[in-house]
Design an enzyme around this catalytic site. Structure first.
Site, short mmCIF file in Angstrom:
data_model
loop_
_atom_site.label_atom_id
_atom_site.label_comp_id
_atom_site.label_asym_id
_atom_site.label_seq_id
_atom_site.Cartn_x
_atom_site.Cartn_y
_atom_site.Cartn_z
N CYS A 1 23.15 -23.65 -7.24
CA CYS A 1 23.24 -24.90 -6.49
C CYS A 1 23.93 -26.03 -7.23
O CYS A 1 24.18 -27.09 -6.65
CB CYS A 1 21.84 -25.35 -6.07
N HIS B 1 19.41 -34.26 -5.01
CA HIS B 1 19.49 -32.82 -4.73
C HIS B 1 18.66 -32.54 -3.48
O HIS B 1 19.11 -31.83 -2.60
CB HIS B 1 19.01 -32.02 -5.93
#
Length: 410
Positions: free
Chosen positions: A170, A302
């Protein structure tokens, strides 16, 4: 801006941006959707979706590859490469650059992706294992390899300098953009195409994520007390990073300046995030940029919508910013476009540019209940108008790999 901002080399600016994702097929439509708090997450339209427990995603709907590519190109381009080329075309048009001679030799590509050609893998596993075929197309390897998109951008735009692909789950896009930034800052390159792409919304890609039991069946609600998991997305965003003096000399439209980058490793757990690792990346990016906590007005979080990520990230930000954390805005646009895994940081950088350039802070939509462990200002449900001079973009990956970018207005 902090007086202690140091010079680490050449200044780096963003002079072009392009995207295709669940919110829009280009930058203007994506930013309009973010400003409106529009949700791009919906029912998936893929093969065998009825066999999946998770049937929603941030899918690029209405996409017809034949409108963008000919038959020969489609045979060679996986969906993640197609998305990259579409985004890069928009970015290059905005930057107004062409690459010949010495500039071509001093320009390159760094892209992030986690899965690479996952659709191609999925289709060919079916062909071999389910259909019993003994042969596959001769282009399968160059189609599915993670560096395919990088290589095709290099070929398309005659970029002969440093080019490679980053795969750090990610955090892939943020790591890629951080490396592109460093290459220009240190004089290794003058221009870099950078960003990321992902196209994991196929049966095998979703089935694998189901096994982690971190996926939501209905919505992505980052920082909300009733959140129940992340939602996958797909798409790409590509940027033109350029030496500031070169951009000024040619009269380029400068979207923002990249001023800092830091990356850390948790060295703790393969899937559980560490607040300490995230905090070190945040403070490292600010130190690299010469920013004090009070200089930063917005963070693109995030913000995956999982309990582990959201609480850890809020703790990291609170510790990194101290008293200023109460005056900081932080939102997760994953609530709108889903989690693009390796491509997510690239799409999210658009929200950072919008904050700096337009004074619009993208919201965290789907927010329903306050969580005392996520007590920061997460810009719930509606965009906000605010003047900010510097922003951060967070990315924290499985494997404990963290990458944070710092940007400011020019």
């Amino acid at each position: 801006m902090s007086a202690r901002r140091k010079s680490n080399g050449r200044r780096v600016v963003i002079t072009g941006a392009g995207t295709i994702n669940a919110l829009g097929g280009d930058v203007p439509s994506t930013l309009a959707a973010m400003a409106e708090g529009r949700c791009g997450i919906g029912p998936l339209d893929i093969r065998d979706v009825d066999r999946l427990a998770i049937q929603i995603g941030g899918q690029v709907t209405g996409y017809d590859e034949q409108k963008h590519f000919n038959r020969q190109q489609i045979a060679l381009y996986d969906r993640f490469t197609q998305f990259t080329l579409i985004a890069a075309k928009e970015a290059m048009a905005g930057a107004g650059l062409s690459f010949t001679g010495e500039l071509a030799a001093r320009s390159g590509v760094v892209l992030g992706t986690s899965g690479g050609g996952l659709n191609t893998q999925d289709e060919n596993y079916r062909a071999v294992y389910e259909d019993g075929k003994n042969r596959v197309h001769p282009f399968i390897v160059p189609k599915l390899m993670n560096n395919a998109a990088t290589s095709h951008l290099s070929i398309e735009y005659n970029l002969k300098g440093p080019s490679f692909t980053v795969a750090t789950a990610c955090a892939s896009s943020n790591h890629a953009m951080g490396q592109a930034f460093q290459m220009i800052r240190t004089g290794m390159a003058d221009v870099m195409l950078t960003g990321g792409s992902e196209a994991m919304l196929c049966f095998g890609g979703i089935k694998a994520w189901e096994g982690l039991r971190v996926m939501s069946r209905d919505a992505c609600r980052p920082f909300s007390a009733n959140r129940n998991g992340m939602v996958q997305g797909e798409g790409a965003a590509v940027f033109v990073f350029e030496d500031y003096d070169m951009a000024r000399a040619r009269g380029a439209d400068i979207l923002a300046e990249v001023v800092g980058f830091a990356m850390t490793s948790d060295a703790a757990d393969i899937v559980m995030p560490s607040a300490q690792g995230a905090e070190r990346a945040i403070t490292g990016a600010m130190a690299d940029a010469g920013l004090d906590p009070e200089d930063v007005g917005y963070i693109n979080a995030h913000g995956t919508g999982t309990a582990a990520n959201d609480k850890t990230e809020c703790s990291a930000v609170a510790h990194a910013f101290g008293p200023h954390a109460d005056r900081l805005m932080m939102s997760s646009t994953k609530s709108m476009h889903g989690h693009l895994i390796g491509g997510t940081g690239a799409v999210e950088l658009l929200a950072c540019i919008m904050a700096l350039r337009d004074g619009i802070i993208a919201p965290t939509i789907g927010y329903e209940e306050p969580d005392p462990e996520c007590a920061l200002d997460v810009v719930p449900n509606e965009a906000r108008h605010a003047k900010v001079g510097a922003v951060l973009s967070n990315a924290f990956a499985f494997g404990g790999l963290n990458a944070v970018l710092a940007l400011r207005s020019v």
